[in-house]
Design a protein around this motif. Structure first.
Motif, PDB file in Angstrom:
ATOM      1  N   GLY A 163     -66.881   9.258 -65.976  1.00 46.78           N
ATOM      2  CA  GLY A 163     -65.478   9.511 -66.256  1.00 46.78           C
ATOM      3  C   GLY A 163     -64.542   9.242 -65.098  1.00 46.78           C
ATOM      4  N   GLY A 164     -65.059   8.793 -63.956  1.00 47.34           N
ATOM      5  CA  GLY A 164     -64.223   8.544 -62.782  1.00 47.34           C
ATOM      6  C   GLY A 164     -63.735   7.108 -62.724  1.00 47.34           C
ATOM      7  N   VAL A 165     -62.852   6.852 -61.760  1.00 49.51           N
ATOM      8  CA  VAL A 165     -62.358   5.489 -61.561  1.00 49.51           C
ATOM      9  C   VAL A 165     -63.466   4.634 -60.973  1.00 49.51           C
ATOM     10  CG1 VAL A 165     -60.030   6.389 -61.218  1.00 49.51           C
ATOM     11  CG2 VAL A 165     -61.465   5.910 -59.217  1.00 49.51           C
ATOM     12  N   THR A 166     -63.403   3.327 -61.231  1.00 51.02           N
ATOM     13  CA  THR A 166     -64.459   2.452 -60.709  1.00 51.02           C
ATOM     14  C   THR A 166     -64.161   1.956 -59.304  1.00 51.02           C
ATOM     15  OG1 THR A 166     -63.557   0.357 -61.528  1.00 51.02           O
ATOM     16  CG2 THR A 166     -64.852   1.670 -63.075  1.00 51.02           C
ATOM     17  N   ALA A 167     -62.891   2.073 -58.875  1.00 52.41           N
ATOM     18  CA  ALA A 167     -62.504   1.632 -57.527  1.00 52.41           C
ATOM     19  C   ALA A 167     -61.203   2.324 -57.144  1.00 52.41           C
ATOM     20  CB  ALA A 167     -62.329   0.119 -57.480  1.00 52.41           C
ATOM     21  N   PRO A 168     -60.946   2.536 -55.842  1.00 48.88           N
ATOM     22  CA  PRO A 168     -59.733   3.231 -55.418  1.00 48.88           C
ATOM     23  C   PRO A 168     -58.493   2.353 -55.554  1.00 48.88           C
ATOM     24  CG  PRO A 168     -60.936   2.471 -53.501  1.00 48.88           C
ATOM     25  CD  PRO A 168     -61.808   2.173 -54.692  1.00 48.88           C
ATOM     26  N   PHE A 169     -57.324   3.004 -55.633  1.00 48.01           N
ATOM     27  CA  PHE A 169     -56.091   2.224 -55.767  1.00 48.01           C
ATOM     28  C   PHE A 169     -55.774   1.415 -54.503  1.00 48.01           C
ATOM     29  CE2 PHE A 169     -54.580   6.577 -54.638  1.00 48.01           C
ATOM     30  CZ  PHE A 169     -54.011   6.303 -53.403  1.00 48.01           C
TER      31      PHE A 169
ATOM     32  N   ASN B  87     -59.108   8.812 -56.404  1.00 45.48           N
ATOM     33  CA  ASN B  87     -60.039   7.829 -55.841  1.00 45.48           C
ATOM     34  C   ASN B  87     -61.472   8.337 -55.739  1.00 45.48           C
ATOM     35  OD1 ASN B  87     -58.032   5.917 -55.483  1.00 45.48           O
ATOM     36  ND2 ASN B  87     -57.674   6.423 -53.332  1.00 45.48           N
ATOM     37  N   ARG B  88     -61.738   9.541 -56.240  1.00 47.43           N
ATOM     38  CA  ARG B  88     -63.039  10.215 -56.112  1.00 47.43           C
ATOM     39  C   ARG B  88     -63.327  10.632 -54.673  1.00 47.43           C
ATOM     40  NH1 ARG B  88     -66.489   6.664 -56.450  1.00 47.43           N
ATOM     41  NH2 ARG B  88     -65.361   4.821 -57.172  1.00 47.43           N
ATOM     42  N   GLN B  89     -62.304  10.818 -53.875  1.00 50.21           N
ATOM     43  CA  GLN B  89     -62.482  11.260 -52.490  1.00 50.21           C
ATOM     44  C   GLN B  89     -62.438  12.790 -52.451  1.00 50.21           C
ATOM     45  OE1 GLN B  89     -59.194   8.919 -51.336  1.00 50.21           O
ATOM     46  NE2 GLN B  89     -60.405   7.182 -50.628  1.00 50.21           N
ATOM     47  N   VAL B  90     -63.549  13.404 -52.050  1.00 52.15           N
ATOM     48  CA  VAL B  90     -63.622  14.859 -51.901  1.00 52.15           C
ATOM     49  C   VAL B  90     -63.028  15.195 -50.536  1.00 52.15           C
ATOM     50  CG1 VAL B  90     -65.126  16.877 -51.902  1.00 52.15           C
ATOM     51  CG2 VAL B  90     -65.722  14.874 -53.303  1.00 52.15           C
TER      52      VAL B  90
ATOM     53  N   GLU C 289     -67.554   3.589 -52.804  1.00 51.39           N
ATOM     54  CA  GLU C 289     -66.142   3.418 -53.151  1.00 51.39           C
ATOM     55  C   GLU C 289     -65.988   2.561 -54.403  1.00 51.39           C
ATOM     56  OE1 GLU C 289     -63.262   1.092 -50.572  1.00 51.39           O
ATOM     57  OE2 GLU C 289     -62.697   3.152 -50.036  1.00 51.39           O
ATOM     58  N   THR C 290     -66.799   1.513 -54.506  1.00 50.23           N
ATOM     59  CA  THR C 290     -66.767   0.613 -55.660  1.00 50.23           C
ATOM     60  C   THR C 290     -68.029   0.825 -56.481  1.00 50.23           C
ATOM     61  OG1 THR C 290     -65.590  -1.015 -54.311  1.00 50.23           O
ATOM     62  CG2 THR C 290     -66.539  -1.789 -56.383  1.00 50.23           C
ATOM     63  N   LEU C 291     -67.850   1.125 -57.770  1.00 51.50           N
ATOM     64  CA  LEU C 291     -68.989   1.471 -58.623  1.00 51.50           C
ATOM     65  C   LEU C 291     -69.373   0.336 -59.571  1.00 51.50           C
ATOM     66  CD1 LEU C 291     -68.112   5.140 -59.697  1.00 51.50           C
ATOM     67  CD2 LEU C 291     -69.542   4.374 -57.790  1.00 51.50           C
ATOM     68  N   PHE C 292     -70.627   0.406 -60.022  1.00 49.29           N
ATOM     69  CA  PHE C 292     -71.157  -0.377 -61.142  1.00 49.29           C
ATOM     70  C   PHE C 292     -71.341  -1.856 -60.825  1.00 49.29           C
ATOM     71  CE2 PHE C 292     -68.325   2.921 -63.237  1.00 49.29           C
ATOM     72  CZ  PHE C 292     -69.307   3.895 -63.198  1.00 49.29           C
TER      73      PHE C 292
END
Length: 743
Positions: A201-207, A504-507, A584-587
């Motif tokens: 459910g998260g973004v695949t890459a940061p803005f 950006n999925r940054q904790v 940072e970049t998924l999949f």
């Protein structure tokens, strides 16, 4: 400045090398400097999902100013809210003692209470008395009617630790999965489509990777107003040569940076997007190798899309067929392309289908899994991503593990040492509907304001008034707290410590800047206090202890220890070990679905639930303003922000105003089938003809009295972005309107 294009971000103040510019909060009433700050505390901004890192400057127990830090999401930048919207923390309306509703004081949907003078409705109490009463009444409902007669709303404004504890308490003490938060009103349909298609459910890459993209689509989002710092990265990318494509019925701050602005017909997203998909497939612009290696369902998608030619969809979506083709070709031919979207995509009865189309666009062109590519739903609240990750959702435990999966449930039963309910819980709007019918009889609400944020506000307030027992954990006596039986004074953002996860999925680690005022307590302690009164044997001694337990339940943050966050401040997930940097970049090498492949899901045209007609000829859409946040509980109590945008307004195109012989600043009435409000008219060329825009932060003219509660069948999100409305001149004078605002 008021007549200029300045957006009051204060970057010039932070950059000024001589001190000739400074925040007004640094000088006294005689314009003398108050002196150097006594302490500097590194923390985060409490507003949107960008997650800007900040430094708070403190003097005499008060926040003196806020500067941006060089964090991964903001690189020293802040917007007007992050820099100047902190003084709500010191507002005299702050709750400082527990309150108990006086005996015999009833509740009606139209109840209004002055937060400064609530003694007619509430009396002050000790913490023990308030907690005992809250637990006693909730326990009685549980014993008499069962756990499914109870529900909890957590908060996307709270920390990850608070979200984790809140959902754990509801599931353990109430034995129900009726626990949700405002993600249901923001990106629930986006998350539903992403989980279905990508398994995440998260973004695949940061803005920030916009700077690496050749083509950028921004659809159903207004980043310059809602995510201003993220918008700066999009502007910079466009200035460097990236083709920026804005798709939105309304214009906005990014439009003048755009290569193309497709002002399509409101509510017709699927028609436009499917026409683009048709063009890409029909003209052989797909990435065949990527489709074969990484996707399922392409043949069904291609078959379904045959009828969605640009010529057939053009009359429906309002964009010329040639323009649709040009944009589709630009996106498909780009070496690297990204898609950003907001609640203009998600807040529809077809919101899940909208997101499915965006996923399909990216997948059939291979625009996922590489730097400068991907899918990014811009998350609204500062911790809506983290709260969702932590399990504050009725159908999943932390890390999106299904409550209906027997093996998963048994793991949590062992981990939490309790039996758990095997059935999905109700979502936000479903809980309100159940409360209205009397099926939900008791609720615990932490830091949410459904009396302002839910659709069809009259219905929502009637539901809250119908509860046998309502406990509200808040920093102000909000419109929701008006209906409470027990009010527990909580901590503002600057008064708490914990982790927050941005879009950006940054904790990231937020540090305590101030102590809570008087008898107010930190939210995680209040949750533990309630849990203990309900019979749970909890004995957490610190936020870090809660975080480490949460980490054991969430493989996605396995490599992000509390100690690491104290050192680094921000780490992106998923992160498998303390030595890893995080992904940072998924999949790039597959998807966390059952077969490791992205699932393509075809879509059909679905009209909005309520179309304009002769009686209600306008389309009404709602949203946020740059200067205010969500329901306004914080920003309306910030002097700077409320001075910039002090009164409720409805935006209309100048041609529409002329046709109705209306002028800017005039008092008008906006009405739908659910209610009416009175507010001032604002002339706005960015609003499409035939459309009205009303911000939903103004309590004196609450936009959600008007909105349609019809739900997307998958994401269970209401259709905030579309309903039928009418506009008429009001007999209310400007003076009377000012009195309403002041009250």
């Amino acid at each position: 400045m008021g007549l200029s294009t300045c957006v009051a971000c204060g970057e010039c103040v932070q950059a000024c090398p001589t001190g000739a510019l400074m925040p007004a909060t640094e000088v006294d009433e005689k314009q003398q400097h108050r002196g150097k700050a006594e302490r500097e505390v590194d923390s985060l901004c409490p507003y949107c999902g960008v997650g800007c890192q900040t430094t708070f400057f403190v003097k005499d127990g008060r926040i003196q100013k806020v500067d941006g830090r060089d964090g991964p999401a903001n690189q020293n930048r802040l917007c007007v809210k992050g820099r100047f919207g902190f003084d709500y923390t010191h507002h005299p309306d702050r709750l400082t003692k527990p309150l108990i509703r006086k005996e015999g004081v009833g509740k009606t949907w139209d109840l209004q209470i002055d937060p400064k003078n609530h003694s007619e409705f509430f009396r002050e109490a000790s913490w023990d008395e308030a907690l005992d009463l809250a637990a006693k009444n909730l326990r009685e409902i549980y014993q008499k009617h069962g756990g499914d007669a109870l529900a909890g709303f957590g908060s996307a404004k709270g920390s990850n630790e608070e979200a984790y504890l809140f959902q754990k308490m509801v599931r353990s003490a109430f034995q129900t999965n009726n626990v949700d938060h405002c993600t249901r009103l923001c990106h629930a349909s986006s998350v539903a489509a992403l989980l279905e298609g990508l398994g995440s459910g998260g973004v695949t890459a940061p803005f920030t990777q916009a700077q690496d993209a050749d083509c950028i689509i921004v659809i159903g989002a207004r980043p310059t107003e809602n995510h201003p710092v993220a918008a700066t990265f999009l502007k910079q990318a466009a200035k460097k040569g990236a083709k920026l494509i804005v798709m939105d019925p309304r214009g906005h701050g990014l439009t003048r940076f755009a290569w193309k602005h497709l002002a399509f017909t409101a509510g017709r997203d699927v028609a436009l997007l499917n026409a683009m998909i048709h063009t890409i497939i029909d003209e052989g612009l797909t990435d065949r190798q990527y489709i074969q290696a990484h996707t399922d369902g392409f043949d069904k998608l291609a078959e379904r899309i045959e009828d969605f030619t640009p010529e057939a969809m053009s009359p429906i979506c309002g964009i010329e067929a040639d323009e649709i083709r040009k944009v589709a070709r630009a996106y498909a031919r780009a070496e690297r392309a990204m898609i950003f979207w907001g609640m203009g995509i998600s807040q529809h009865v077809h919101g899940t289908d909208n997101a499915r189309c965006l996923i399909a666009l990216a997948a059939i062109t291979g625009q996922i899994g590489r730097i400068g590519t991907g899918l990014h739903p811009l998350r609204g609240q500062n911790n809506v991503q983290g709260a969702s990750d932590a399990g504050l959702i009725p159908m999943v435990y932390p890390d999106y593990r299904s409550v209906e999966d027997k093996a998963v449930r048994e793991w949590y039963e062992d981990f939490w040492n309790t039996k758990l309910n095997p059935n999905k819980g109700l979502t936000v709007v479903e809980i309100i509907n159940a409360a209205h019918k009397g099926d939900i009889k008791g609720m615990l609400i932490m830091g949410e304001n459904p009396a302002m944020s839910d659709p069809d506000t009259r219905h929502a307030r009637a539901a809250l008034a119908n509860l046998q027992h309502l406990v509200v954990q808040e920093i102000f006596l909000t419109e929701t707290a008006f209906f409470a039986d027990v009010v527990l004074p909580a901590s503002a953002f600057a008064e708490k410590e914990g982790t927050f996860t941005n879009t950006n999925r940054q904790v990231q680690l937020a540090r305590r800047v101030l102590e809570p005022p008087a008898d107010a307590r930190e939210d995680w302690l209040i949750i533990q206090n309630i849990a203990q009164k309900l019979g749970l044997q909890w004995s957490y001694s610190s936020v870090s202890e809660v975080y480490e337990e949460m980490r054991r339940a969430m493989p996605s943050i396995k490599g992000i220890s509390w100690q690491r966050l104290q050192r680094e401040g921000s780490v992106v997930y998923p992160c498998e070990s303390e030595e890893a940097e995080g992904q940072e970049t998924l999949f790039g090498d597959g998807f966390p679905t059952a077969n490791g492949r992205l699932q393509l899901v075809p879509t059909d045209l679905i009209a909005p639930a309520e179309m304009p007609d002769d009686k209600f000829p306008y389309i009404l859409t709602t949203g946020r303003l740059l200067e205010h946040w969500h329901t306004g509980a914080m920003t309306r109590r910030s002097e700077t922000l409320d001075t910039l945008e002090p009164e409720a307004v409805v935006h209309i195109h100048p041609r529409e105003a002329r046709q109705k012989n209306l002028k800017g600043g005039q008092c008008v009435r906006v009405e739908t089938r659910r209610g009416q409000i009175e507010l001032k008219l604002r002339i706005d060329r960015d609003v499409a003809e035939g459309m009205l825009f009303v911000p939903f932060c103004f309590a004196e003219a609450a936009a959600n009295f008007l909105t349609n509660p019809q739900l997307d069948p998958i994401g269970k999100i209401p259709e905030f972005k579309f309903c039928a409305a009418k506009l008429t001149a009001s007999n209310t004078s400007a003076t009377k309107a000012q009195e309403l605002r002041d009250n």
